[in-house]
Design a protein around this motif. Structure first.
Motif, PDB file in Angstrom:
ATOM      1  N   ASN A 336      31.995  30.760  59.631  1.00  0.00           N
ATOM      2  CA  ASN A 336      31.737  32.178  59.357  1.00  0.00           C
ATOM      3  C   ASN A 336      32.805  32.832  58.485  1.00  0.00           C
ATOM      4  O   ASN A 336      33.438  33.800  58.852  1.00  0.00           O
ATOM      5  N   VAL A 337      33.000  32.234  57.312  1.00  0.00           N
ATOM      6  CA  VAL A 337      33.888  32.832  56.319  1.00  0.00           C
ATOM      7  C   VAL A 337      33.053  33.168  55.087  1.00  0.00           C
ATOM      8  O   VAL A 337      31.952  32.645  54.916  1.00  0.00           O
ATOM      9  N   ALA A 338      33.552  34.042  54.259  1.00  0.00           N
ATOM     10  CA  ALA A 338      32.822  34.416  53.050  1.00  0.00           C
ATOM     11  C   ALA A 338      33.824  34.728  51.949  1.00  0.00           C
ATOM     12  O   ALA A 338      34.982  35.018  52.215  1.00  0.00           O
ATOM     13  N   LYS A 339      33.325  34.660  50.733  1.00  0.00           N
ATOM     14  CA  LYS A 339      34.199  34.867  49.589  1.00  0.00           C
ATOM     15  C   LYS A 339      33.822  36.170  48.889  1.00  0.00           C
ATOM     16  O   LYS A 339      32.644  36.405  48.629  1.00  0.00           O
ATOM     17  N   VAL A 340      34.807  36.969  48.612  1.00  0.00           N
ATOM     18  CA  VAL A 340      34.568  38.188  47.849  1.00  0.00           C
ATOM     19  C   VAL A 340      35.385  38.088  46.566  1.00  0.00           C
ATOM     20  O   VAL A 340      36.551  37.707  46.604  1.00  0.00           O
ATOM     21  N   SER A 341      34.761  38.410  45.435  1.00  0.00           N
ATOM     22  CA  SER A 341      35.429  38.216  44.152  1.00  0.00           C
ATOM     23  C   SER A 341      35.273  39.436  43.258  1.00  0.00           C
ATOM     24  O   SER A 341      34.273  40.141  43.325  1.00  0.00           O
ATOM     25  N   ILE A 342      36.264  39.630  42.402  1.00  0.00           N
ATOM     26  CA  ILE A 342      36.089  40.600  41.324  1.00  0.00           C
ATOM     27  C   ILE A 342      36.076  39.840  40.004  1.00  0.00           C
ATOM     28  O   ILE A 342      36.745  38.825  39.848  1.00  0.00           O
ATOM     29  N   VAL A 343      35.275  40.325  39.073  1.00  0.00           N
ATOM     30  CA  VAL A 343      35.101  39.671  37.777  1.00  0.00           C
ATOM     31  C   VAL A 343      35.348  40.681  36.678  1.00  0.00           C
ATOM     32  O   VAL A 343      34.893  41.821  36.769  1.00  0.00           O
ATOM     33  N   GLY A 344      36.038  40.283  35.642  1.00  0.00           N
ATOM     34  CA  GLY A 344      36.222  41.194  34.512  1.00  0.00           C
ATOM     35  C   GLY A 344      37.058  40.557  33.422  1.00  0.00           C
ATOM     36  O   GLY A 344      38.104  39.975  33.691  1.00  0.00           O
ATOM     37  N   ALA A 345      36.565  40.651  32.171  1.00  0.00           N
ATOM     38  CA  ALA A 345      37.280  40.039  31.060  1.00  0.00           C
ATOM     39  C   ALA A 345      38.601  40.762  30.804  1.00  0.00           C
ATOM     40  O   ALA A 345      39.541  40.199  30.251  1.00  0.00           O
ATOM     41  N   GLY A 346      38.681  42.015  31.223  1.00  0.00           N
ATOM     42  CA  GLY A 346      39.881  42.812  30.935  1.00  0.00           C
ATOM     43  C   GLY A 346      41.076  42.463  31.799  1.00  0.00           C
ATOM     44  O   GLY A 346      42.208  42.787  31.461  1.00  0.00           O
ATOM     45  N   MET A 347      40.847  41.775  32.911  1.00  0.00           N
ATOM     46  CA  MET A 347      41.966  41.598  33.846  1.00  0.00           C
ATOM     47  C   MET A 347      43.027  40.623  33.365  1.00  0.00           C
ATOM     48  O   MET A 347      44.169  40.669  33.808  1.00  0.00           O
ATOM     49  N   ALA A 348      42.642  39.758  32.433  1.00  0.00           N
ATOM     50  CA  ALA A 348      43.589  38.762  31.939  1.00  0.00           C
ATOM     51  C   ALA A 348      44.832  39.432  31.359  1.00  0.00           C
ATOM     52  O   ALA A 348      45.935  38.908  31.467  1.00  0.00           O
ATOM     53  N   THR A 349      44.660  40.584  30.738  1.00  0.00           N
ATOM     54  CA  THR A 349      45.779  41.241  30.058  1.00  0.00           C
ATOM     55  C   THR A 349      46.297  42.445  30.829  1.00  0.00           C
ATOM     56  O   THR A 349      47.074  43.235  30.285  1.00  0.00           O
ATOM     57  N   ASN A 350      45.855  42.599  32.064  1.00  0.00           N
ATOM     58  CA  ASN A 350      46.291  43.756  32.843  1.00  0.00           C
ATOM     59  C   ASN A 350      46.947  43.352  34.156  1.00  0.00           C
ATOM     60  O   ASN A 350      46.265  42.928  35.072  1.00  0.00           O
ATOM     61  N   PRO A 351      48.261  43.501  34.255  1.00  0.00           N
ATOM     62  CA  PRO A 351      48.899  43.157  35.516  1.00  0.00           C
ATOM     63  C   PRO A 351      48.495  44.171  36.585  1.00  0.00           C
ATOM     64  O   PRO A 351      48.063  45.270  36.269  1.00  0.00           O
TER      65      PRO A 351
END
Ligand code: ADP
Ligand code: ASP
Ligand code: MG
Length: 402
Positions: A336-351
């Motif tokens: 009973n575990v699950a994965k939550v993710s965020i996706v975005g091309a902009g994050m590579a250059t944003n700390p």
């Protein structure tokens, strides 16, 4: 123009919906276009067939499973052809055999290899609407195969590529691709455009609105997709190589409840241990997702990773059978575990994106079990029951509904 139009299960769930789809196709046909319609099984048919099979044999042979599941799509296409006939529109239904949609041999998760377009062309030239079964193919043994749950999207994109279609439209029960599942997050926002790469991550991470292989194939063959509603005329979401909109930091949040965590404790801390473990899994076609290695007791190490829930038991059996060679002392797994993710091309250059995501989870008291990242995504593993709250908290923190 040649247009491929795909309609999902809820869009053909009953008599009324079938006629609704027929009407939506007739417009394009009467305007002089060639129309190819790809259909899924009606409503919950595929789930019902799976339950039926389970009641007979919980461990049914995969070949027979595909023989059974492919009937769902065949019902839809035949009924649709009948609907067109009542409207006086020439149409013909075709299954994977009649089209000749060749796939790899793997039942339940086959990949499309080659599609003969001759029969479809011939029927289109006779000015018929061609209605094709989604989700199914045939393998080298002349057996039916299926493409994995949600695979009708992939059938549509593959046909669009093979026929050099001018448009590929995916009709579903929501108005497009949103910043999160609109059924779970009421203030989710519809995206006007999304890149193939972002959509591929999104689909792979659990946004079931498109089958991930369909996006992979769309990117490979440059098939531009539109995802839109079969019940409204609202503009949908365009999936393509480059988007014109300014690169967003985060384009969305996805959740995947189909995970199981397997933990190996007390492995020897020496070179080659991880290699042997993951090589064994790979050789047995078991896909591994999030991986975490940590220092164990007395100079040993521990390795945890996630796999799809339906292969978890096989994976554990396989590892147990190889315990000595893999050098672990103990194995455990948690479903009973699950994965939550965020996706975005902009994050590579944003700390700071990861910190913000973790802070959002901290604020609602959700504990993170594992973390994994790529250039355009961050995923965390949490308790399954906390998934909806996690998605909403992250969606709020990044103000995705604005
Ligand atoms: P179809 O039967 O038309 O193929 P699916 O059920 O496979 O439809 O996919 C549509 C569903 O995907 C929606 O009803 C929605 O709940 C879900 N979904 C999950 N994430 C998203 C998202 N980010 N955007 C849109 N829909 C999503
Ligand atoms: N009917 C299949 C499923 O339910 C394929 C699809 O809907 O795309 O998974
Ligand atoms: Mg689907």
């Amino acid at each position: 123009m040649l247009i491929v139009k795909k309609f999902g299960g809820s869009s053909v769930a009953d008599r009324e919906r079938i006629f609704n789809v027929a009407r939506r196709c007739v417009g394009d046909y009467k305007a002089g276009n060639d129309v190819v319609v790809v259909l899924s099984a009606m409503g919950d048919t595929t789930d019902d067939l799976l339950d039926l099979a389970k009641s007979i044999n919980p461990d049914a042979p995969k070949r027979e499973m595909d023989m059974l599941l492919t009937t769902g799509e065949q019902v839809s296409v035949a009924l649709m052809a009948m609907a067109f006939a009542t409207m006086g529109i020439p149409a013909i239904s075709l299954n994977a055999f009649q089209v000749a949609m060749h796939t790899t041999s793997t039942y339940s998760n086959a990949r499309l290899k080659r599609i003969d377009s001759e029969r479809i062309r011939h029927e289109l030239d006779a000015r018929k609407i061609v209605i094709v079964t989604g989700f199914q193919g045939i393998n080298k043994y002349d057996d039916y195969t299926t493409l994995g749950r949600g695979g009708s999207d992939t059938t549509a994109v593959a046909l669009a590529a093979a026929l050099h279609a001018d448009a590929c439209e995916i009709y579903t029960d929501v108005e497009g691709v949103y910043t999160a599942d609109p059924r779970k997050v009421p203030d989710a926002r519809k995206l006007s455009e999304i890149t193939y790469d972002e959509m591929l991550e999104f689909a792979t991470l659990g946004a079931q609105v498109l089958h991930n292989r369909s996006v992979e194939m769309a990117k490979k063959y440059g098939v531009q997709l539109v995802v839109r509603s079969s019940l409204s005329d609202a503009e949908g979401t365009i999936v393509k190589e480059e988007t014109n909109v300014e690169k967003m930091l985060i384009s969305g949040v996805a959740a995947d409840k189909n995970a199981t965590r397997i933990s190996l404790v007390g492995l020897k801390d020496e070179p080659g241990v991880a290699f042997k473990l993951f090589n064994l899994l790979a050789k047995n076609n078991i896909n591994v997702d999030v991986i975490l290695q940590s220092i164990g007791r007395d100079g040993t190490k521990d390795i945890s990773f996630t796999v799809d829930r339906d292969v978890a038991k096989d994976a554990v059996r396989l590892l147990e059978a190889n315990q000595a060679r893999l050098t672990f002392q103990k194995i455990s797994f948690k479903e009973n575990v699950a994965k939550v993710s965020i996706v975005g091309a902009g994050m590579a250059t944003n700390p700071g994106v990861a910190a913000k995501m973790f802070e959002a989870l901290y604020n609602v008291g959700i504990n993170i079990k594992m973390i994994s990242t790529s250039e355009i995504r961050i995923s965390v593993l949490i308790e399954e029951e906390e998934v909806d709250a996690a998605v909403r908290a992250i969606h709020d923190a990044f103000q995705l509904g604005k």
